[in-house]
Motif scaffolding. Structure first.
Motif, PDB file in Angstrom:
ATOM      1  N   ASN A  29      -8.428   9.132   6.395  1.00 40.91           N
ATOM      2  CA  ASN A  29      -8.054   9.709   5.124  1.00 40.91           C
ATOM      3  C   ASN A  29      -7.826   8.572   4.130  1.00 40.91           C
ATOM      4  OD1 ASN A  29      -6.818  11.013   2.951  1.00 40.91           O
ATOM      5  ND2 ASN A  29      -5.793  12.471   4.282  1.00 40.91           N
ATOM      6  N   ILE A  30      -8.448   8.663   2.955  1.00 41.41           N
ATOM      7  CA  ILE A  30      -8.373   7.586   1.971  1.00 41.41           C
ATOM      8  C   ILE A  30      -6.940   7.349   1.518  1.00 41.41           C
ATOM      9  CG2 ILE A  30      -9.123   6.869  -0.323  1.00 41.41           C
ATOM     10  CD1 ILE A  30     -11.688   8.475   0.171  1.00 41.41           C
ATOM     11  N   LYS A  31      -6.195   8.412   1.289  1.00 42.89           N
ATOM     12  CA  LYS A  31      -4.815   8.279   0.832  1.00 42.89           C
ATOM     13  C   LYS A  31      -3.963   7.547   1.864  1.00 42.89           C
ATOM     14  CE  LYS A  31      -0.858  11.196   0.233  1.00 42.89           C
ATOM     15  NZ  LYS A  31      -0.369  12.542   0.362  1.00 42.89           N
ATOM     16  N   ASP A  32      -4.086   7.917   3.138  1.00 43.84           N
ATOM     17  CA  ASP A  32      -3.326   7.258   4.205  1.00 43.84           C
ATOM     18  C   ASP A  32      -3.729   5.793   4.341  1.00 43.84           C
ATOM     19  OD1 ASP A  32      -2.062   9.638   4.709  1.00 43.84           O
ATOM     20  OD2 ASP A  32      -3.299  10.149   6.447  1.00 43.84           O
ATOM     21  N   LEU A  33      -5.017   5.497   4.179  1.00 41.99           N
ATOM     22  CA  LEU A  33      -5.494   4.124   4.278  1.00 41.99           C
ATOM     23  C   LEU A  33      -4.911   3.255   3.168  1.00 41.99           C
ATOM     24  CD1 LEU A  33      -7.390   2.039   5.600  1.00 41.99           C
ATOM     25  CD2 LEU A  33      -9.163   2.849   4.037  1.00 41.99           C
ATOM     26  N   VAL A  34      -4.912   3.761   1.947  1.00 41.65           N
ATOM     27  CA  VAL A  34      -4.389   2.999   0.817  1.00 41.65           C
ATOM     28  C   VAL A  34      -2.876   2.772   0.970  1.00 41.65           C
ATOM     29  CG1 VAL A  34      -4.001   3.070  -1.680  1.00 41.65           C
ATOM     30  CG2 VAL A  34      -6.219   3.691  -0.752  1.00 41.65           C
ATOM     31  N   ILE A  35      -2.156   3.807   1.383  1.00 46.14           N
ATOM     32  CA  ILE A  35      -0.711   3.666   1.588  1.00 46.14           C
ATOM     33  C   ILE A  35      -0.430   2.623   2.671  1.00 46.14           C
ATOM     34  CG2 ILE A  35       1.350   4.855   2.457  1.00 46.14           C
ATOM     35  CD1 ILE A  35       0.311   7.369   1.042  1.00 46.14           C
ATOM     36  N   SER A  36      -1.181   2.642   3.754  1.00 42.72           N
ATOM     37  CA  SER A  36      -0.987   1.676   4.832  1.00 42.72           C
ATOM     38  C   SER A  36      -1.268   0.253   4.366  1.00 42.72           C
ATOM     39  CB  SER A  36      -1.905   1.994   6.007  1.00 42.72           C
ATOM     40  OG  SER A  36      -1.610   3.249   6.534  1.00 42.72           O
ATOM     41  N   LEU A  37      -2.338   0.085   3.620  1.00 43.67           N
ATOM     42  CA  LEU A  37      -2.669  -1.246   3.111  1.00 43.67           C
ATOM     43  C   LEU A  37      -1.579  -1.779   2.187  1.00 43.67           C
ATOM     44  CD1 LEU A  37      -6.479  -0.854   2.404  1.00 43.67           C
ATOM     45  CD2 LEU A  37      -5.416  -2.294   4.131  1.00 43.67           C
ATOM     46  N   CYS A  40       1.724  -2.581   4.354  1.00 49.13           N
ATOM     47  CA  CYS A  40       1.580  -3.779   5.186  1.00 49.13           C
ATOM     48  C   CYS A  40       1.470  -5.044   4.339  1.00 49.13           C
ATOM     49  CB  CYS A  40       0.365  -3.642   6.097  1.00 49.13           C
ATOM     50  SG  CYS A  40       0.616  -2.445   7.416  1.00 49.13           S
ATOM     51  N   SER A  41       0.770  -4.969   3.215  1.00 44.64           N
ATOM     52  CA  SER A  41       0.637  -6.133   2.339  1.00 44.64           C
ATOM     53  C   SER A  41       1.970  -6.521   1.721  1.00 44.64           C
ATOM     54  CB  SER A  41      -0.382  -5.860   1.229  1.00 44.64           C
ATOM     55  OG  SER A  41      -1.639  -5.608   1.770  1.00 44.64           O
ATOM     56  N   VAL A  42       2.711  -5.531   1.250  1.00 45.75           N
ATOM     57  CA  VAL A  42       4.010  -5.813   0.631  1.00 45.75           C
ATOM     58  C   VAL A  42       4.971  -6.404   1.653  1.00 45.75           C
ATOM     59  CG1 VAL A  42       6.050  -4.704  -0.379  1.00 45.75           C
ATOM     60  CG2 VAL A  42       3.783  -4.159  -1.248  1.00 45.75           C
ATOM     61  N   MET A  43       4.984  -5.864   2.854  1.00 42.12           N
ATOM     62  CA  MET A  43       5.889  -6.373   3.883  1.00 42.12           C
ATOM     63  C   MET A  43       5.511  -7.800   4.306  1.00 42.12           C
ATOM     64  SD  MET A  43       8.133  -4.045   4.311  1.00 42.12           S
ATOM     65  CE  MET A  43       8.939  -4.468   5.824  1.00 42.12           C
ATOM     66  N   ALA A  44       4.213  -8.068   4.467  1.00 39.18           N
ATOM     67  CA  ALA A  44       3.776  -9.398   4.881  1.00 39.18           C
ATOM     68  C   ALA A  44       4.060 -10.434   3.784  1.00 39.18           C
ATOM     69  CB  ALA A  44       2.295  -9.387   5.228  1.00 39.18           C
ATOM     70  N   GLY A  65       6.757  -9.655   8.958  1.00 46.47           N
ATOM     71  CA  GLY A  65       6.641  -8.622   7.927  1.00 46.47           C
ATOM     72  C   GLY A  65       5.429  -7.729   8.152  1.00 46.47           C
ATOM     73  N   ALA A  66       4.313  -8.330   8.559  1.00 41.89           N
ATOM     74  CA  ALA A  66       3.106  -7.540   8.830  1.00 41.89           C
ATOM     75  C   ALA A  66       3.320  -6.601  10.019  1.00 41.89           C
ATOM     76  CB  ALA A  66       1.926  -8.466   9.095  1.00 41.89           C
ATOM     77  N   ILE A  67       3.979  -7.091  11.059  1.00 42.09           N
ATOM     78  CA  ILE A  67       4.264  -6.254  12.228  1.00 42.09           C
ATOM     79  C   ILE A  67       5.232  -5.136  11.856  1.00 42.09           C
ATOM     80  CG2 ILE A  67       5.365  -6.231  14.499  1.00 42.09           C
ATOM     81  CD1 ILE A  67       4.163  -9.056  14.892  1.00 42.09           C
ATOM     82  N   LEU A  68       6.231  -5.457  11.071  1.00 41.57           N
ATOM     83  CA  LEU A  68       7.176  -4.434  10.616  1.00 41.57           C
ATOM     84  C   LEU A  68       6.465  -3.387   9.746  1.00 41.57           C
ATOM     85  CD1 LEU A  68      10.134  -3.541  10.623  1.00 41.57           C
ATOM     86  CD2 LEU A  68      10.457  -4.933   8.579  1.00 41.57           C
ATOM     87  N   PHE A  70       3.315  -2.535  10.004  1.00 36.71           N
ATOM     88  CA  PHE A  70       2.522  -1.726  10.928  1.00 36.71           C
ATOM     89  C   PHE A  70       3.381  -0.674  11.621  1.00 36.71           C
ATOM     90  CE2 PHE A  70       1.135  -1.079  15.324  1.00 36.71           C
ATOM     91  CZ  PHE A  70      -0.084  -0.450  15.082  1.00 36.71           C
ATOM     92  N   VAL A  71       4.575  -1.061  12.052  1.00 37.42           N
ATOM     93  CA  VAL A  71       5.477  -0.112  12.720  1.00 37.42           C
ATOM     94  C   VAL A  71       5.883   0.998  11.753  1.00 37.42           C
ATOM     95  CG1 VAL A  71       7.773   0.127  13.743  1.00 37.42           C
ATOM     96  CG2 VAL A  71       6.313  -1.766  14.419  1.00 37.42           C
ATOM     97  N   ILE A  72       6.194   0.641  10.523  1.00 39.63           N
ATOM     98  CA  ILE A  72       6.568   1.649   9.515  1.00 39.63           C
ATOM     99  C   ILE A  72       5.413   2.616   9.285  1.00 39.63           C
ATOM    100  CG2 ILE A  72       7.091   1.966   7.062  1.00 39.63           C
ATOM    101  CD1 ILE A  72       8.740  -0.636   7.255  1.00 39.63           C
ATOM    102  N   CYS A  73       4.204   2.094   9.141  1.00 40.97           N
ATOM    103  CA  CYS A  73       3.038   2.961   8.908  1.00 40.97           C
ATOM    104  C   CYS A  73       2.748   3.858  10.110  1.00 40.97           C
ATOM    105  CB  CYS A  73       1.813   2.118   8.580  1.00 40.97           C
ATOM    106  SG  CYS A  73       1.892   1.350   6.970  1.00 40.97           S
TER     107      CYS A  73
END
Length: 90
Positions: A29-37, A40-44, A65-68, A70-73
């Motif tokens: 899903n495009i919306k889920d992909l954008v939210i995940s990106l 993860c980018s903000v956390m890293a 931050g990237a691992i965190l 990923f866990v949040i997503c």
């Protein structure tokens, strides 16, 4: 009798293929992909910029931050796959 699982690559909301794109032979899903990106980018980057300026620490904070992220997503974005159990005879 052998029980197998068949994967249906279709959105549970119906046949709205306009909202999905194919990534590595899987529908996303495009919306889920954008939210995940974004998450993860903000956390890293947040971990990287908040780290002390000594050489290995920005790397470890950024990776943490990237691992965190990923866990949040993975907690908030659920898979949209539907599996149907079918029985086969040998």
């Amino acid at each position: 009798m052998k029980s197998t699982y068949t994967e249906i690559k279709e959105s549970p909301k119906g046949k709205d293929s306009k909202m999905n794109i194919e990534v590595w032979e899987d529908l996303v899903n495009i919306k889920d992909l954008v939210i995940s990106l974004i998450v993860c980018s903000v956390m890293a980057l947040g971990g990287y910029f908040l780290a002390p300026n000594k050489p290995p620490k920005p790397l470890f904070f950024g990776l943490s931050g990237a691992i965190l992220g990923f866990v949040i997503c993975s907690i908030f974005i659920k898979p949209n796959r539907i599996f149907i159990e079918t029985e086969q005879e040998d």
